[in-house]
Scaffold this motif. Sequence first.
Motif, PDB file in Angstrom:
ATOM      1  N   CYS A 246       0.788  -1.351  -0.040  1.00 47.36           N
ATOM      2  CA  CYS A 246      -0.101  -0.124   0.021  1.00 47.36           C
ATOM      3  C   CYS A 246       0.729   1.247  -0.091  1.00 47.36           C
ATOM      4  O   CYS A 246       0.563   2.524  -0.392  1.00 47.36           O
ATOM      5  CB  CYS A 246      -0.992   0.091   1.227  1.00 47.36           C
ATOM      6  N   GLY A 247       2.044   1.241   0.436  1.00 47.74           N
ATOM      7  CA  GLY A 247       3.121   2.489   0.544  1.00 47.74           C
ATOM      8  C   GLY A 247       2.115   3.558   1.440  1.00 47.74           C
ATOM      9  O   GLY A 247       1.834   3.187   2.339  1.00 47.74           O
ATOM     10  N   ASN A 248       1.981   4.727   0.957  1.00 46.83           N
ATOM     11  CA  ASN A 248       1.259   5.693   1.597  1.00 46.83           C
ATOM     12  C   ASN A 248      -0.183   5.591   1.586  1.00 46.83           C
ATOM     13  O   ASN A 248      -0.972   6.477   2.017  1.00 46.83           O
ATOM     14  CB  ASN A 248       1.715   7.334   1.179  1.00 46.83           C
ATOM     15  N   GLY A 249      -0.767   4.748   0.764  1.00 47.87           N
ATOM     16  CA  GLY A 249      -2.257   4.490   1.009  1.00 47.87           C
ATOM     17  C   GLY A 249      -3.176   5.226   0.039  1.00 47.87           C
ATOM     18  O   GLY A 249      -4.424   5.027   0.091  1.00 47.87           O
ATOM     19  N   VAL A 250      -2.477   5.661  -0.770  1.00 46.78           N
ATOM     20  CA  VAL A 250      -3.339   6.680  -1.820  1.00 46.78           C
ATOM     21  C   VAL A 250      -4.230   5.907  -2.540  1.00 46.78           C
ATOM     22  O   VAL A 250      -5.396   6.140  -2.944  1.00 46.78           O
ATOM     23  CB  VAL A 250      -2.698   7.606  -2.621  1.00 46.78           C
ATOM     24  N   VAL A 251      -3.916   4.825  -3.196  1.00 47.98           N
ATOM     25  CA  VAL A 251      -4.670   3.840  -3.914  1.00 47.98           C
ATOM     26  C   VAL A 251      -5.951   3.256  -3.245  1.00 47.98           C
ATOM     27  O   VAL A 251      -7.010   3.305  -3.492  1.00 47.98           O
ATOM     28  CB  VAL A 251      -3.859   2.865  -4.633  1.00 47.98           C
ATOM     29  N   GLY A 252      -5.635   2.593  -1.919  1.00 45.26           N
ATOM     30  CA  GLY A 252      -6.548   2.073  -1.068  1.00 45.26           C
ATOM     31  C   GLY A 252      -7.437   3.411  -0.834  1.00 45.26           C
ATOM     32  O   GLY A 252      -8.690   2.912  -0.669  1.00 45.26           O
ATOM     33  N   THR A 253      -7.244   4.180  -0.465  1.00 43.36           N
ATOM     34  CA  THR A 253      -7.893   5.477   0.001  1.00 43.36           C
ATOM     35  C   THR A 253      -9.057   5.930  -1.100  1.00 43.36           C
ATOM     36  O   THR A 253     -10.085   6.092  -0.977  1.00 43.36           O
ATOM     37  CB  THR A 253      -7.147   6.414   0.684  1.00 43.36           C
ATOM     38  N   ALA A 254      -8.387   6.018  -2.360  1.00 43.64           N
ATOM     39  CA  ALA A 254      -9.187   6.353  -3.658  1.00 43.64           C
ATOM     40  C   ALA A 254     -10.143   5.004  -3.689  1.00 43.64           C
ATOM     41  O   ALA A 254     -11.472   5.430  -3.760  1.00 43.64           O
ATOM     42  CB  ALA A 254      -8.191   6.466  -4.865  1.00 43.64           C
ATOM     43  N   ALA A 255      -9.795   3.854  -3.614  1.00 45.91           N
ATOM     44  CA  ALA A 255     -10.895   2.905  -3.543  1.00 45.91           C
ATOM     45  C   ALA A 255     -11.844   3.097  -2.670  1.00 45.91           C
ATOM     46  O   ALA A 255     -13.170   2.760  -2.855  1.00 45.91           O
ATOM     47  CB  ALA A 255     -10.269   1.571  -3.565  1.00 45.91           C
ATOM     48  N   ALA A 256     -11.378   3.360  -1.312  1.00 46.88           N
ATOM     49  CA  ALA A 256     -12.493   3.423  -0.408  1.00 46.88           C
ATOM     50  C   ALA A 256     -13.470   4.622  -0.555  1.00 46.88           C
ATOM     51  O   ALA A 256     -14.749   4.687  -0.051  1.00 46.88           O
ATOM     52  CB  ALA A 256     -11.851   3.809   1.001  1.00 46.88           C
ATOM     53  N   LEU A 257     -13.228   5.758  -1.260  1.00 48.21           N
ATOM     54  CA  LEU A 257     -14.002   6.856  -1.520  1.00 48.21           C
ATOM     55  C   LEU A 257     -14.787   6.346  -2.622  1.00 48.21           C
ATOM     56  O   LEU A 257     -15.931   7.020  -2.659  1.00 48.21           O
ATOM     57  CB  LEU A 257     -13.108   8.122  -1.725  1.00 48.21           C
ATOM     58  N   THR A 258     -14.505   5.622  -3.678  1.00 45.88           N
ATOM     59  CA  THR A 258     -15.400   5.214  -4.690  1.00 45.88           C
ATOM     60  C   THR A 258     -16.209   4.086  -4.374  1.00 45.88           C
ATOM     61  O   THR A 258     -17.447   3.905  -4.993  1.00 45.88           O
ATOM     62  CB  THR A 258     -14.724   4.788  -5.907  1.00 45.88           C
ATOM     63  N   ALA A 259     -15.965   3.404  -3.260  1.00 48.77           N
ATOM     64  CA  ALA A 259     -16.729   2.169  -2.781  1.00 48.77           C
ATOM     65  C   ALA A 259     -17.068   2.320  -1.234  1.00 48.77           C
ATOM     66  O   ALA A 259     -16.166   1.488  -0.609  1.00 48.77           O
ATOM     67  CB  ALA A 259     -16.181   0.963  -3.236  1.00 48.77           C
ATOM     68  N   PRO A 260     -17.665   3.258  -0.792  1.00 49.75           N
ATOM     69  CA  PRO A 260     -17.791   3.683   0.726  1.00 49.75           C
ATOM     70  C   PRO A 260     -18.145   2.353   1.605  1.00 49.75           C
ATOM     71  O   PRO A 260     -18.234   2.369   2.566  1.00 49.75           O
ATOM     72  CB  PRO A 260     -18.571   4.696   0.724  1.00 49.75           C
ATOM     73  N   GLU A 261     -18.800   1.479   1.132  1.00 50.86           N
ATOM     74  CA  GLU A 261     -19.475   0.378   1.460  1.00 50.86           C
ATOM     75  C   GLU A 261     -18.634  -0.707   1.778  1.00 50.86           C
ATOM     76  O   GLU A 261     -18.832  -1.891   2.487  1.00 50.86           O
ATOM     77  CB  GLU A 261     -20.715  -0.131   1.139  1.00 50.86           C
ATOM     78  N   ALA A 262     -17.564  -0.682   0.881  1.00 54.71           N
ATOM     79  CA  ALA A 262     -16.539  -1.901   1.149  1.00 54.71           C
ATOM     80  C   ALA A 262     -15.582  -1.747   2.342  1.00 54.71           C
ATOM     81  O   ALA A 262     -15.336  -0.471   2.601  1.00 54.71           O
ATOM     82  CB  ALA A 262     -15.744  -2.072  -0.212  1.00 54.71           C
ATOM     83  N   GLU A 263     -15.243  -2.875   2.756  1.00 52.50           N
ATOM     84  CA  GLU A 263     -13.919  -2.885   3.613  1.00 52.50           C
ATOM     85  C   GLU A 263     -12.717  -2.903   2.888  1.00 52.50           C
ATOM     86  O   GLU A 263     -12.568  -3.650   1.967  1.00 52.50           O
ATOM     87  CB  GLU A 263     -14.111  -4.282   4.580  1.00 52.50           C
ATOM     88  N   VAL A 264     -11.760  -2.078   3.055  1.00 53.36           N
ATOM     89  CA  VAL A 264     -10.760  -1.922   2.548  1.00 53.36           C
ATOM     90  C   VAL A 264      -9.403  -2.181   3.600  1.00 53.36           C
ATOM     91  O   VAL A 264      -9.446  -1.746   4.609  1.00 53.36           O
ATOM     92  CB  VAL A 264     -10.179  -0.485   1.937  1.00 53.36           C
ATOM     93  N   LEU A 265      -8.682  -3.171   2.933  1.00 53.14           N
ATOM     94  CA  LEU A 265      -7.525  -3.700   3.835  1.00 53.14           C
ATOM     95  C   LEU A 265      -6.171  -2.991   3.233  1.00 53.14           C
ATOM     96  O   LEU A 265      -5.844  -3.259   1.808  1.00 53.14           O
ATOM     97  CB  LEU A 265      -7.298  -5.286   3.668  1.00 53.14           C
ATOM     98  N   PHE A 266      -5.429  -2.482   4.063  1.00 54.09           N
ATOM     99  CA  PHE A 266      -3.920  -2.020   3.473  1.00 54.09           C
ATOM    100  C   PHE A 266      -2.789  -2.834   4.039  1.00 54.09           C
ATOM    101  O   PHE A 266      -2.833  -3.152   5.244  1.00 54.09           O
ATOM    102  CB  PHE A 266      -3.797  -0.245   4.145  1.00 54.09           C
ATOM    103  N   VAL A 267      -2.057  -3.375   3.245  1.00 54.13           N
ATOM    104  CA  VAL A 267      -1.199  -4.300   3.484  1.00 54.13           C
ATOM    105  C   VAL A 267       0.310  -3.872   2.937  1.00 54.13           C
ATOM    106  O   VAL A 267       0.362  -3.414   1.720  1.00 54.13           O
ATOM    107  CB  VAL A 267      -1.502  -5.585   2.740  1.00 54.13           C
ATOM    108  N   ASP A 268       1.331  -3.674   3.789  1.00 57.30           N
ATOM    109  CA  ASP A 268       2.633  -3.579   3.363  1.00 57.30           C
ATOM    110  C   ASP A 268       3.653  -4.270   4.345  1.00 57.30           C
ATOM    111  O   ASP A 268       3.274  -4.637   5.455  1.00 57.30           O
ATOM    112  CB  ASP A 268       3.030  -2.107   3.272  1.00 57.30           C
ATOM    113  N   GLU A 269       4.708  -4.456   4.027  1.00 50.87           N
ATOM    114  CA  GLU A 269       5.906  -5.164   4.584  1.00 50.87           C
ATOM    115  C   GLU A 269       6.656  -4.065   5.600  1.00 50.87           C
ATOM    116  O   GLU A 269       7.251  -4.332   6.336  1.00 50.87           O
ATOM    117  CB  GLU A 269       6.710  -6.078   4.122  1.00 50.87           C
ATOM    118  N   SER A 270       6.358  -2.785   5.184  1.00 54.01           N
ATOM    119  CA  SER A 270       7.026  -1.687   5.913  1.00 54.01           C
ATOM    120  C   SER A 270       6.089  -1.049   7.109  1.00 54.01           C
ATOM    121  O   SER A 270       5.075  -0.622   6.598  1.00 54.01           O
ATOM    122  CB  SER A 270       7.339  -0.497   4.851  1.00 54.01           C
ATOM    123  N   TYR A 271       6.509  -0.917   8.191  1.00 55.51           N
ATOM    124  CA  TYR A 271       6.041  -0.348   9.625  1.00 55.51           C
ATOM    125  C   TYR A 271       5.536   1.134   8.869  1.00 55.51           C
ATOM    126  O   TYR A 271       4.515   1.662   9.390  1.00 55.51           O
ATOM    127  CB  TYR A 271       6.623  -0.537  10.639  1.00 55.51           C
TER     128      TYR A 271
END
Length: 380
Positions: A246-271
């Motif tokens: 996910c990096g800084n999460g911009v892609v998942g956050t954009a997906a969350a805005l277009t699909a507000p009813e969905a659960e979005v899981l952000f995954v990365d190996e970097s803390y």
Amino acid sequence: MDDRMATPWGEYTLARFPEDTRDRLRAWDASDAYLLRHLAAGDTPLNGTVVVVGDRWGSLVTALSAHRPVGITDSFLAREATRANLRRNGVDASTLRLLTTQDPPPDRIDVLLVRVPKSLALLEDQLHRLAPAVHEGTLVVGTGMVKEIHTSTLKLFERILGPTRTSLAEQKARLIFCSPDPRHSRGTNPWPHRYELPDDIGPLSGRTVVNHAGVFCADRLDIGTRFLLRHLPDSRDAERIVDLGCGNGVVGTAAALTAPEAEVLFVDESYQAVASAEETYRANAKGTARFLVGDGLSGVPESSVDVVLNNPPFHSHQATTDATAWRMFEGARRALRPGGELWVIGNRHLGYHLKLRRLFGNSELVASDAKFVILRAVRK
């Protein structure tokens, strides 16, 4: 690759994580060995609190385990490699403190050993966070390959901690020696960094991104992510979406805005990345979201995801490799429900369409430009 590292204290069997018998890359390099030789030959005993920062696969923590070092890393894979290598060499990993870059550092540091990271920003952030615990008597030694240590690297040590010099090179590796000065004015830590997104990228246009140090796209949106944001799938019917890597999460956050009813899981190996993604999401979206630091989708139940969005890396430290992308694609196929979709962006020359066809039996070109392709694969 399983290998033995010779040190003045003996030999240690080491491996990367996750283990792959096809991987010919070692779990240590000449800079790790150089640092250990220097410490063994030095006049300063390794007493008090020993802190090892950025140990890539646990070789330093394992070799110094008799001194009960505190390991600090931004990498989930490095942390798991350290635990596995300690066990492999007969050391109970629970007897050592293994911290992340998001954890509070020790209050006092008597020996600070730094494996220089690829990211100057991450080095800057970590030196700022550790500086209050360093005192005039602290032994500070950095290590890295010659190609990883630059004038800017030395300036960071000098600006934040105190006078700094380097060693002669040995086997293309170099050491950094720093003499901490508690009276030194180091300034303020500039991380995390925030910036505004451009206005032509869909639902995230003009919104705020939060970047912790060391995370890709520290001060501006990269062209590949910009291209993907303009071609995101219509996921309004999805129940679960994953921003994989996910990096800084911009892609998942954009997906969350277009699909507000969905659960979005952000995954990365970097803390650092997952912390960035959570702050980016909280600043821009509401709804159900989860944030996971881990090895890809290994911790996600099989057949539980509708859409996976992925911009895979093709470097592991200094090595160019498709191993990470391959594991991400395999994990996505396992986690997707039948009919679920993996959307991937990558450089045209990487040939991801061939890998997707091998795994999924299909690969569709969604969009392309002179540099990037966006591919869609469906789990049958």
